[in-house]
Design a protein around this motif. Structure first.
Motif, PDB file in Angstrom:
ATOM      1  N   LYS A 111      61.650 -36.654   1.885  1.00  0.00           N
ATOM      2  CA  LYS A 111      63.046 -36.511   1.359  1.00  0.00           C
ATOM      3  C   LYS A 111      64.085 -35.190   2.326  1.00  0.00           C
ATOM      4  O   LYS A 111      64.609 -36.009   3.126  1.00  0.00           O
ATOM      5  CB  LYS A 111      62.654 -36.230  -0.110  1.00  0.00           C
ATOM      6  N   ASN A 112      62.832 -34.869   2.664  1.00  0.00           N
ATOM      7  CA  ASN A 112      63.834 -33.320   3.068  1.00  0.00           C
ATOM      8  C   ASN A 112      64.382 -34.640   5.016  1.00  0.00           C
ATOM      9  O   ASN A 112      64.779 -33.925   5.421  1.00  0.00           O
ATOM     10  CB  ASN A 112      62.705 -31.998   3.974  1.00  0.00           C
ATOM     11  N   GLN A 113      63.048 -34.579   5.197  1.00  0.00           N
ATOM     12  CA  GLN A 113      62.946 -35.469   6.922  1.00  0.00           C
ATOM     13  C   GLN A 113      64.245 -36.717   7.364  1.00  0.00           C
ATOM     14  O   GLN A 113      65.165 -36.993   7.957  1.00  0.00           O
ATOM     15  CB  GLN A 113      61.546 -36.117   7.282  1.00  0.00           C
ATOM     16  N   ARG A 114      63.949 -37.512   5.518  1.00  0.00           N
ATOM     17  CA  ARG A 114      65.153 -38.649   5.859  1.00  0.00           C
ATOM     18  C   ARG A 114      66.511 -38.239   6.013  1.00  0.00           C
ATOM     19  O   ARG A 114      67.384 -38.724   6.219  1.00  0.00           O
ATOM     20  CB  ARG A 114      65.263 -39.204   4.664  1.00  0.00           C
ATOM     21  N   ARG A 115      67.052 -36.837   4.443  1.00  0.00           N
ATOM     22  CA  ARG A 115      68.277 -36.367   4.645  1.00  0.00           C
ATOM     23  C   ARG A 115      68.655 -35.618   5.844  1.00  0.00           C
ATOM     24  O   ARG A 115      70.036 -35.865   6.886  1.00  0.00           O
ATOM     25  CB  ARG A 115      68.005 -35.135   3.744  1.00  0.00           C
ATOM     26  N   THR A 116      67.370 -35.346   6.865  1.00  0.00           N
ATOM     27  CA  THR A 116      67.967 -34.848   8.429  1.00  0.00           C
ATOM     28  C   THR A 116      68.201 -35.246   9.335  1.00  0.00           C
ATOM     29  O   THR A 116      69.149 -35.181   9.950  1.00  0.00           O
ATOM     30  CB  THR A 116      66.326 -33.182   9.044  1.00  0.00           C
ATOM     31  N   LEU A 117      67.182 -36.639   9.908  1.00  0.00           N
ATOM     32  CA  LEU A 117      67.787 -37.747  10.533  1.00  0.00           C
ATOM     33  C   LEU A 117      68.873 -38.173   9.688  1.00  0.00           C
ATOM     34  O   LEU A 117      69.666 -39.517  10.842  1.00  0.00           O
ATOM     35  CB  LEU A 117      66.442 -38.719  10.056  1.00  0.00           C
ATOM     36  N   ALA A 118      69.037 -38.153   8.777  1.00  0.00           N
ATOM     37  CA  ALA A 118      69.896 -39.840   7.980  1.00  0.00           C
ATOM     38  C   ALA A 118      71.607 -39.588   9.258  1.00  0.00           C
ATOM     39  O   ALA A 118      72.150 -41.240   9.649  1.00  0.00           O
ATOM     40  CB  ALA A 118      70.806 -39.831   7.002  1.00  0.00           C
ATOM     41  N   PRO A 119      71.898 -38.757   9.550  1.00  0.00           N
ATOM     42  CA  PRO A 119      73.153 -38.383  10.564  1.00  0.00           C
ATOM     43  C   PRO A 119      73.080 -38.899  11.556  1.00  0.00           C
ATOM     44  O   PRO A 119      73.418 -39.607  12.138  1.00  0.00           O
ATOM     45  CB  PRO A 119      73.409 -36.818  10.691  1.00  0.00           C
ATOM     46  N   MET A 252      69.332 -34.870  17.177  1.00  0.00           N
ATOM     47  CA  MET A 252      68.254 -34.244  16.470  1.00  0.00           C
ATOM     48  C   MET A 252      67.459 -33.614  16.703  1.00  0.00           C
ATOM     49  O   MET A 252      67.173 -32.224  15.551  1.00  0.00           O
ATOM     50  CB  MET A 252      67.049 -34.826  16.298  1.00  0.00           C
ATOM     51  N   VAL A 253      68.101 -32.423  17.564  1.00  0.00           N
ATOM     52  CA  VAL A 253      67.991 -31.345  17.588  1.00  0.00           C
ATOM     53  C   VAL A 253      68.857 -30.627  17.040  1.00  0.00           C
ATOM     54  O   VAL A 253      68.616 -29.481  16.328  1.00  0.00           O
ATOM     55  CB  VAL A 253      68.346 -30.710  18.995  1.00  0.00           C
ATOM     56  N   ALA A 254      69.896 -30.834  17.066  1.00  0.00           N
ATOM     57  CA  ALA A 254      71.437 -30.475  16.349  1.00  0.00           C
ATOM     58  C   ALA A 254      70.961 -30.538  14.716  1.00  0.00           C
ATOM     59  O   ALA A 254      71.985 -29.805  14.036  1.00  0.00           O
ATOM     60  CB  ALA A 254      72.955 -31.202  16.871  1.00  0.00           C
TER      61      ALA A 254
END
Length: 465
Positions: A111-119, A252-254
């Motif tokens: 869930k954390n990864q999905r939220r982070t990568l979504a944008p 991804m870095v941002a």
């Protein structure tokens, strides 16, 4: 009717029915199934799997259920998805090359990864990456012009193209100088370590199998290679300025988790880069190869796609909104040859599916290969008919067509892959007529993705201006 007669059948009179593997016996034993899995997992299914809603069975002491009914698939992948996790064998096979990236993460980590990568993969981010896609495709076309009239391996050409697109969209540099090494890693892993062996299936996760030891050695070499690519991108950003580089790595870095504001660590970045390059490069190359193969077998459909693509080129802009028939060809190709041919889940707890009791650790199989060719769900399921996906045609059930999965874990890069493949296929067919030199059938093989059993030779020729 022979394969040659099917291949030469005019598309205007009857739809093309491309070759497929022979059916297995419906009563195949666990050991017989395992032996076939190592050669071609697609060939392990019998006729019942293409006709029945649910096919119950046993596999090494556990109950298994092949699901071909959309309601049951919705339940597993959407309504109760947290109860269905990857199997230990699947984790053993994929973790060494994908690490703890989005594809394999579970629970809160996922869930954390999905939220982070979504944008980074939101529709509004895609236009920033389209110039990279178009530039790589133009370079591939320039190289292919030198091979006009000669036998050409379009499978390898599509692998090179999608690898170049992966490098440019991920890192803003051409990855060809690393291409041989990357393809070497992928081919080595696919040939030696990607197929589950008997001990992979029966040993508990905490007990390493002999193959796990080889996978661990591979993992160390693969991680060092990924870190080398990341270091090269960071050096480029230091020279040119990260703000000038519009790529996935920069996004991804941002990226920050919207709840915790945490960024990815270097190790997490490496796993995400591995996942995106491998998942995107290999599956898109496969979809493009099968599209070109089908178009070579069906000249009338190829000419229709070429006319649309050339109109788009004449307009001065290759815009996916103008390429509805090209997209329909891709959609139909991915129906017949879904890049990910099998989704395997293990039940964490008891459940009921389509009237069947499912116990903890029972195995549930959802196969896009079977689902997309199921006789209850499709008219002429084995025929190549792009018209199924044209605007105005009745849309397929959302849970009967799964080229990118469905539900919370649907492929995050689906829009990216569709944009890339649509633009590349249109530009290629606008430029070249594609025909097969080798007329022997090409049979799909299910290993990790739906691969051809060999690389046939094509002949390409320039279209008139």
């Amino acid at each position: 009717m022979s394969i040659a007669e099917i291949i030469d059948m005019p598309a205007a009179h009857a739809p093309l029915i491309p070759p497929r593997p022979p059916l297995a016996p419906d009563d195949l034993s666990s050991l017989g199934r395992l032996a076939l899995i190592r050669r071609n997992a697609i060939a392990t299914w019998g006729q019942r799997a293409y006709e029945d809603d649910v096919v119950p069975g046993r596999f090494f002491g556990r109950s298994s259920f092949i699901l071909n009914t959309p309601d049951a698939i919705r339940h597993v992948l959407v309504e109760n998805y947290e109860n269905y996790t990857r199997t230990p064998a699947g984790i053993r096979v994929l973790r060494p090359i994908l690490g703890e990236g989005l594809l394999l993460a579970e629970g809160r980590a996922w869930k954390n990864q999905r939220r982070t990568l979504a944008p980074a993969f939101a529709p509004r981010a895609i236009p920033l990456l389209v110039p990279h896609m178009l530039a790589a495709t133009d370079d591939a076309i320039t190289a292919l012009r030198e091979q006009c009239g000669q036998p050409v391996d379009l499978r390898e050409a599509m692998q090179r193209l999608t690898l170049d697109i992966a490098g440019r969209t991920m890192f803003s540099f051409e990855i060809e100088k690393h291409g041989a090494a990357l393809r070497g890693f992928v081919n080595d892993y696919g040939d030696r370590l990607a197929q589950p062996r008997l001990l992979d299936l029966i040993l508990p996760m905490g007990w390493p199998s002999p193959s796990d030891l080889s996978r661990a050695l591979f993992r160390r070499r693969w991680t060092r290679f990924m870190q080398k690519l990341i270091a090269e991108r960071r050096a480029k950003g230091a020279v040119e300025g990260d703000g000038a580089l519009h790529d996935l790595f920069g996004l991804m870095v941002a990226a920050r988790d919207p709840e915790t504001n945490e960024a990815f660590t270097d190790e997490q970045l490496g796993d995400q880069v591995s996942t995106m390059i491998l998942a995107g490069h290999e599956t898109t190359a496969t979809a493009l190869f099968w599209s070109l193969y089908l178009l070579a077998l069906d000249p009338a459909t190829q000419e229709k796609l070429a006319a649309e693509a050339r109109r788009a080129r004449a307009s001065g802009s290759f815009d996916t909104a103008r390429l509805t028939f090209t997209r329909a060809v891709l959609d139909e190709t991915m129906r017949l040859y879904p890049p990910a041919f099998l989704i395997v889940r293990a039940a964490a707890g008891p459940d009921t599916l389509a009237g069947f009791h499912v116990a903890s650790r029972d195995v549930v199989l959802i196969s896009p290969w079977l689902l997309h060719r199921h006789e209850k769900l499709w008219d002429q399921p084995n025929a190549f008919r792009p018209s199924r996906f044209l605007p105005g045609a009745p849309p397929p059930d959302r849970f009967a067509y799964l080229p990118f999965g469905v539900g919370p874990r649907v492929c995050i890069g689906a829009q990216f892959a569709l944009t890339e493949a649509t633009l590349a296929l249109a530009k290629l067919i606008a430029e070249f007529n594609v025909e097969l030199i080798d007329r022997a059938p090409v049979v799909p093989v299910g290993v990790v993705t739906t691969q051809p059993d060999r690389s046939p030779r094509f002949r390409i020729s320039r279209r008139d201006p």
